[in-house]
Design a protein around this motif. Structure first.
Motif, short mmCIF file in Angstrom:
data_model
loop_
_atom_site.label_atom_id
_atom_site.label_comp_id
_atom_site.label_asym_id
_atom_site.label_seq_id
_atom_site.Cartn_x
_atom_site.Cartn_y
_atom_site.Cartn_z
N SER A 115 0.81 -1.22 0.00
CA SER A 115 0.00 0.00 0.00
C SER A 115 0.84 1.27 0.00
O SER A 115 0.35 2.35 -0.36
CB SER A 115 -0.91 0.02 1.23
OG SER A 115 -0.17 0.26 2.41
N GLY A 116 2.12 1.14 0.41
CA GLY A 116 2.95 2.32 0.54
C GLY A 116 2.51 3.23 1.68
O GLY A 116 2.85 4.41 1.72
N ARG A 117 1.77 2.68 2.64
CA ARG A 117 1.23 3.44 3.76
C ARG A 117 1.51 2.70 5.07
O ARG A 117 1.56 1.47 5.09
CB ARG A 117 -0.30 3.61 3.64
CG ARG A 117 -0.80 4.26 2.36
CD ARG A 117 -2.31 4.10 2.32
NE ARG A 117 -2.95 4.78 1.21
CZ ARG A 117 -3.18 4.22 0.01
NH1 ARG A 117 -2.77 2.98 -0.24
NH2 ARG A 117 -3.79 4.90 -0.94
N ASP A 118 1.66 3.46 6.14
CA ASP A 118 1.63 2.82 7.45
C ASP A 118 0.18 2.50 7.79
O ASP A 118 -0.74 2.95 7.08
CB ASP A 118 2.28 3.69 8.52
CG ASP A 118 1.58 5.03 8.69
OD1 ASP A 118 0.43 5.04 9.17
OD2 ASP A 118 2.18 6.06 8.34
N LEU A 119 -0.06 1.74 8.85
CA LEU A 119 -1.42 1.28 9.14
C LEU A 119 -2.37 2.45 9.39
O LEU A 119 -3.51 2.43 8.92
CB LEU A 119 -1.41 0.33 10.34
CG LEU A 119 -2.78 -0.24 10.74
CD1 LEU A 119 -3.39 -1.03 9.59
CD2 LEU A 119 -2.66 -1.10 11.99
N GLN A 120 -1.92 3.46 10.13
CA GLN A 120 -2.80 4.59 10.44
C GLN A 120 -3.23 5.30 9.15
O GLN A 120 -4.41 5.64 8.99
CB GLN A 120 -2.07 5.58 11.36
CG GLN A 120 -2.93 6.74 11.84
CD GLN A 120 -3.98 6.33 12.83
OE1 GLN A 120 -3.73 5.51 13.70
NE2 GLN A 120 -5.19 6.86 12.69
N GLN A 121 -2.30 5.52 8.23
CA GLN A 121 -2.64 6.17 6.96
C GLN A 121 -3.55 5.29 6.12
O GLN A 121 -4.49 5.78 5.48
CB GLN A 121 -1.36 6.48 6.18
CG GLN A 121 -1.58 7.27 4.90
CD GLN A 121 -2.07 8.67 5.17
OE1 GLN A 121 -1.46 9.40 5.95
NE2 GLN A 121 -3.18 9.06 4.54
N ALA A 122 -3.30 3.97 6.15
CA ALA A 122 -4.14 3.05 5.39
C ALA A 122 -5.58 3.07 5.91
O ALA A 122 -6.54 3.06 5.12
CB ALA A 122 -3.57 1.63 5.47
N VAL A 123 -5.73 3.10 7.22
CA VAL A 123 -7.08 3.15 7.81
C VAL A 123 -7.76 4.47 7.47
O VAL A 123 -8.96 4.50 7.13
CB VAL A 123 -7.00 2.95 9.34
CG1 VAL A 123 -8.35 3.23 10.00
CG2 VAL A 123 -6.53 1.54 9.67
N LEU A 124 -7.03 5.57 7.52
CA LEU A 124 -7.60 6.87 7.18
C LEU A 124 -8.07 6.90 5.72
O LEU A 124 -9.19 7.34 5.43
CB LEU A 124 -6.57 7.98 7.42
CG LEU A 124 -6.99 9.41 7.04
CD1 LEU A 124 -8.19 9.85 7.87
CD2 LEU A 124 -5.82 10.37 7.22
N ASP A 125 -7.23 6.41 4.81
CA ASP A 125 -7.58 6.43 3.39
C ASP A 125 -8.67 5.42 3.04
O ASP A 125 -9.48 5.68 2.14
CB ASP A 125 -6.33 6.11 2.54
CG ASP A 125 -5.28 7.22 2.62
OD1 ASP A 125 -5.63 8.32 3.09
OD2 ASP A 125 -4.12 6.98 2.22
N GLY A 126 -8.69 4.30 3.76
CA GLY A 126 -9.63 3.25 3.40
C GLY A 126 -10.94 3.27 4.15
O GLY A 126 -11.97 2.80 3.63
N TYR A 127 -10.94 3.83 5.37
CA TYR A 127 -12.13 3.69 6.21
C TYR A 127 -12.57 4.99 6.88
O TYR A 127 -13.51 4.99 7.66
CB TYR A 127 -11.89 2.60 7.26
CG TYR A 127 -11.54 1.28 6.59
CD1 TYR A 127 -12.53 0.49 6.02
CD2 TYR A 127 -10.22 0.88 6.48
CE1 TYR A 127 -12.21 -0.69 5.36
CE2 TYR A 127 -9.89 -0.30 5.83
CZ TYR A 127 -10.89 -1.07 5.26
OH TYR A 127 -10.57 -2.23 4.60
N GLY A 128 -11.90 6.10 6.60
CA GLY A 128 -12.40 7.39 7.02
C GLY A 128 -11.86 7.90 8.34
O GLY A 128 -11.17 7.19 9.08
N ARG A 129 -12.21 9.15 8.62
CA ARG A 129 -11.67 9.87 9.76
C ARG A 129 -12.12 9.30 11.11
O ARG A 129 -11.33 9.22 12.05
CB ARG A 129 -12.11 11.34 9.67
CG ARG A 129 -11.73 12.21 10.83
CD ARG A 129 -10.24 12.44 10.91
NE ARG A 129 -9.73 13.14 9.73
CZ ARG A 129 -8.44 13.34 9.49
NH1 ARG A 129 -7.54 12.90 10.35
NH2 ARG A 129 -8.05 13.98 8.40
#
Length: 393
Positions: free
Chosen positions: A51-65
């Motif tokens: 994903s090229g993201r850490d988990l926090q960024q992945a959750v933000l991009d995939g599942y919202g704020r």
């Protein structure tokens, strides 16, 4: 690196308490953590690389704020308690080796860990911590010097014993919480972003993750065996790090006591900077701030502000008067309750093609991740139900 950091003083104290209260009754669980850690670390590695993201960024991009904020709160909450516990333990270990009152060493140890992050770049910090990892071998020596009943150890290690007593259930949750704690797999995803690699080199990264998980599980087992053979056999309970190390002296000899202290100090030096940095990374990812240990505090002020705030809160809690071992065990229980959210989000991210691409992570690995998340969630709910007197203790 994150696998070694998982062997932090919180883990050490948890296994000491469990060994003292159950002897080798949960030794099988420490060995079961080897495949569980391997699955979680490989999942985290693949999420980070693909994903090229850490988990926090992945959750933000995939599942919202909203979901991202819940994950952030759960990680930072566990981090503050764990920093407090680990800083107190690191100071106690130095006190045991030098004879200095550990209370005066708490802010000194915390300042040293913070200085390592402020002065060193990411790769420099990582090199220092890898050298310190050698100190963890002290736990293996301590287990041998404890002279355990190896037949009893084999039974406890190879034959699972499941009990719903308060002692065993709390011990089970604490072991799961301290070994599968969120900062461990969050940091694993951060490492993949900080040191990007091609998909062709993914197997090498996964092998590193598996090696770290295997080493961590062996160390877990050694600590439990050493404490079970000494404290457990003689029915001695511990409330401070000093008691844990000093109890080994008459029971297993002075060298075992010194080795325990060396291992405790090494684990604190490895873990505390990683936990501090992980908190800064997740907060920066959640709010889109500049971040990274390769940036100066002037270039990433809010990233370092979170790192510093966690540290100050941890030091304040460490100096609050709660015994180090009690604080460490409490941190593990809190981790066990908060960890399921992170594990669920990791499993979700691993199966989201919008994050990891169309060549999604294999379903068998994702299924294993979901199984681990379900196990931790179930144990957490049982523990909470028991504490609320909804089920018999």
């Amino acid at each position: 690196m994150s696998g070694a950091a998982d062997t932090d003083p919180t883990t050490v104290a948890t296994l000491v308490v469990v060994g003292a209260s159950t002897m080798f009754g949960l030794a099988w669980l420490t060995l079961l953590m080897m495949p569980a850690l391997a699955v979680v670390q490989v999942l985290a590695t693949r999420v980070g690389v693909l994903s090229g993201r850490d988990l926090q960024q992945a959750v933000l991009d995939g599942y919202g704020r909203v979901v991202s904020t819940l994950l952030l709160i759960s990680i930072l909450g566990v981090n503050v308690v764990t920093i407090a516990a680990d800083v107190a333990a690191g100071a106690a270990a130095i006190g045991l080796l030098t004879g200095v009152d550990s209370r005066w060493l708490v802010p000194v140890f915390a300042a040293g860990a913070l200085a390592l992050l402020l002065i060193g770049k990411y790769d420099e910090v990582e090199r220092v911590l890898k050298v310190v990892m050698l100190g963890l071998l002290a736990y293996g020596a301590a287990a041998i010097l404890a002279r355990p009943d190896w037949l009893a150890v084999a039974r406890g290690s190879l034959i699972p014993s499941i009990s719903f007593t308060e002692t065993h259930l709390a011990g089970t949750l604490a072991i799961l919480g301290t070994t599968l704690t969120s900062y461990m797999y969050v940091w694993q995803t951060v490492e993949q972003v900080e040191e990007p690699c091609s998909r062709q080199r993914l197997k090498t990264r996964e092998l590193d993750a598996l090696t770290g998980a295997g080493l961590a599980a062996v160390i877990f087992w050694c600590i439990l065996v050493a404490s079970g053979a000494t404290l457990g056999t003689h029915h001695q309970q511990v409330t401070t790090a000093e008691q844990a190390a000093q109890a080994l002296r008459p029971l297993a000899g002075p060298y075992a006591s010194v080795l325990f202290s060396v291992g405790l100090l090494a684990s604190a030096i490895i873990a505390v900077p990683v936990i501090m940095a992980a908190g800064g990374y997740v907060a920066a990812s959640a709010f889109g701030w500049p971040r990274g240990l390769n940036r100066t505090p002037r270039q990433a002020p809010r990233f370092y502000a979170v790192v510093g705030a966690q540290t100050l809160a941890g030091v304040a809690l460490a100096l609050s008067g709660i015994g180090p071992i009690q604080l460490l065990f409490l941190a593990s229980l809190i981790g066990g309750i908060a960890t399921p959210l992170g594990l669920i989000m990791l499993a979700l991210a691993a199966g989201n093609p919008a994050l990891v691409g169309q060549s999604r992570i294999h379903w068998q690995l994702r299924a294993a991740g979901w199984l681990i998340a379900a196990l931790v969630t179930t144990v957490s709910l049982l523990f909470l139900a028991q504490q609320l007197h909804l089920i018999r203790r």
